[in-house]
Design a protein around this motif. Structure first.
Motif, PDB file in Angstrom:
ATOM      1  N   ASN A 169       0.816  -1.219   0.000  1.00 21.50           N
ATOM      2  CA  ASN A 169       0.000   0.000   0.000  1.00 21.50           C
ATOM      3  C   ASN A 169       0.845   1.261   0.000  1.00 21.50           C
ATOM      4  N   THR A 170       1.911   1.277   0.802  1.00 16.95           N
ATOM      5  CA  THR A 170       2.752   2.473   0.906  1.00 16.95           C
ATOM      6  C   THR A 170       3.489   2.712  -0.406  1.00 16.95           C
ATOM      7  N   ARG A 173       2.448   1.787  -3.398  1.00 16.41           N
ATOM      8  CA  ARG A 173       1.495   2.269  -4.407  1.00 16.41           C
ATOM      9  C   ARG A 173       1.154   3.739  -4.168  1.00 16.41           C
ATOM     10  N   ARG A 174       0.839   4.072  -2.938  1.00 11.78           N
ATOM     11  CA  ARG A 174       0.407   5.445  -2.625  1.00 11.78           C
ATOM     12  C   ARG A 174       1.501   6.453  -2.977  1.00 11.78           C
ATOM     13  N   ASP A 195       4.815   5.512   7.684  1.00 12.02           N
ATOM     14  CA  ASP A 195       5.347   4.692   6.589  1.00 12.02           C
ATOM     15  C   ASP A 195       6.525   3.839   7.049  1.00 12.02           C
TER      16      ASP A 195
END
Ligand code: MN
Ligand code: MN
Length: 319
Positions: free
Chosen positions: A121-122, A124-125, A144
């Motif tokens: 997720n990190t 991608r974001r 993060d």
């Protein structure tokens, strides 16, 4: 200030081996073992990622073979983002002759466009933010602290072999900050990078623990890993490293180390990848079980081997 360097072929003494394979220097051999170890740990652990130790026992007994499956429904020998992000980064380092934030961010952006089998997720974001802002450095964030930067340190470790420690730290931060800009992630990336380099230089586990792991724990007591057994390590980089260090320092060969760490479940492909990288660097190619090397996807085997050797060759001009 990031590491930059020319790519020049290495001319270290080599041993001719009777197998007909190209000869390898001891350094290149350990580097190759670290890269294959990363991919093998990823492929082995992915079958049991997000399972608990009890669930693993029920399904596999002791999980000890590369069989694919898992929540990603992998083919046996297939790897995940831990290995493919590392390969993307290493290819970019070789193509550009340097490690910096822009080179790394562009490599990861292209990697994401190619629809990887999994993505954190990190990662991608912050890559989506990079597309919008053009700033290759993610904003600092206390949240993060995932293991997504720590799982892909290997190409930087190999490219900066022989560099002064400050240059190694700068290169480590440059690749890490493209997606994870966090003090715990930074500390983990640095310590893993330097540990790989120590093992490539032939140091033993006790020395590396003393000069790398204990100072890390002194600086960030959260990383302490001497009391409670860390099972079900999450993607939080602190838990990841606790499981990896416990397994690595409690075992004395490549196979035992990987079996120990992946049977703890949790983020097992990533603990497997990081432990496999360290164990490969420490124990060398001959310690990697034949059945695991043979089971690993053939194209991934070749890319890991070729990239490890090219990165070591590129580092020689600076050593
Ligand atoms: Mn993965
Ligand atoms: Mn994972």
């Amino acid at each position: 200030m990031f590491w930059t360097g020319e790519l020049i072929a290495r001319s270290a003494p080599v041993r001719r081996r009777p197998t007909g394979e190209p000869p390898l220097s001891p350094l290149a051999e350990r580097a190759t073992a670290a890269y294959l170890g990363l991919a093998i740990g990823d492929a082995l652990g992915a079958s049991v990622e997000f399972m608990t130790p009890t669930e693993i026992r029920q399904q596999h007994g002791v999980h000890r073979d590369i069989v694919g499956g898992g929540w990603l429904r992998l083919k046996a020998g297939q790897v995940t983002d831990d290995t493919t992000m590392s390969l993307a980064l290493g290819d970019a380092i070789l193509a550009h002759g340097r490690v910096d934030a822009r080179v790394a961010a562009d490599a990861f952006d292209a990697w994401m466009r190619a629809k990887p089998v999994d993505i954190g997720n990190t990662v991608r974001r912050n890559l989506i933010t990079y597309r919008k802002t053009g700033n290759p450095e993610a904003p600092p964030s206390e949240h993060d602290a995932g293991n997504g930067a720590a799982m892909r340190v290997l190409p930087v470790a190999l490219a900066t072999v022989g560099q002064p420690e400050d240059a190694v730290r700068s290169a480590s931060a440059a690749q890490a900050h493209t997606t994870h800009h966090n003090p715990l992630s930074d500390a983990a990336c640095e310590v893993l990078t330097l540990m790989v380099q120590d093992f490539l230089a032939g140091q033993d586990a006790a020395a590396v623990k003393r000069q790398r792991v204990l100072p890390l724990i002194e600086r960030f007591p959260l990383f302490a890993c001497d009391r409670k057994r860390r099972d079900n390590p999450s993607g939080y980089v602190v838990e990841t490293l606790q499981a990896v260090f416990q397994a690595f320092f409690a075992t004395e060969n490549f196979e035992d180390c990987l079996i120990d760490v992946v049977n703890r479940g949790g983020d097992a492909d990533t603990t497997g990848a990081i432990a496999g990288m360290l164990a490969g660097a420490r124990y060398g190619l001959a310690a990697i079980p034949r059945r695991w090397r043979d089971a690993l996807d053939g194209n991934i085997q070749r890319r890991c081997r070729d990239q490890a050797q090219a990165l070591i060759a590129s580092s020689a001009s600076l050593a």
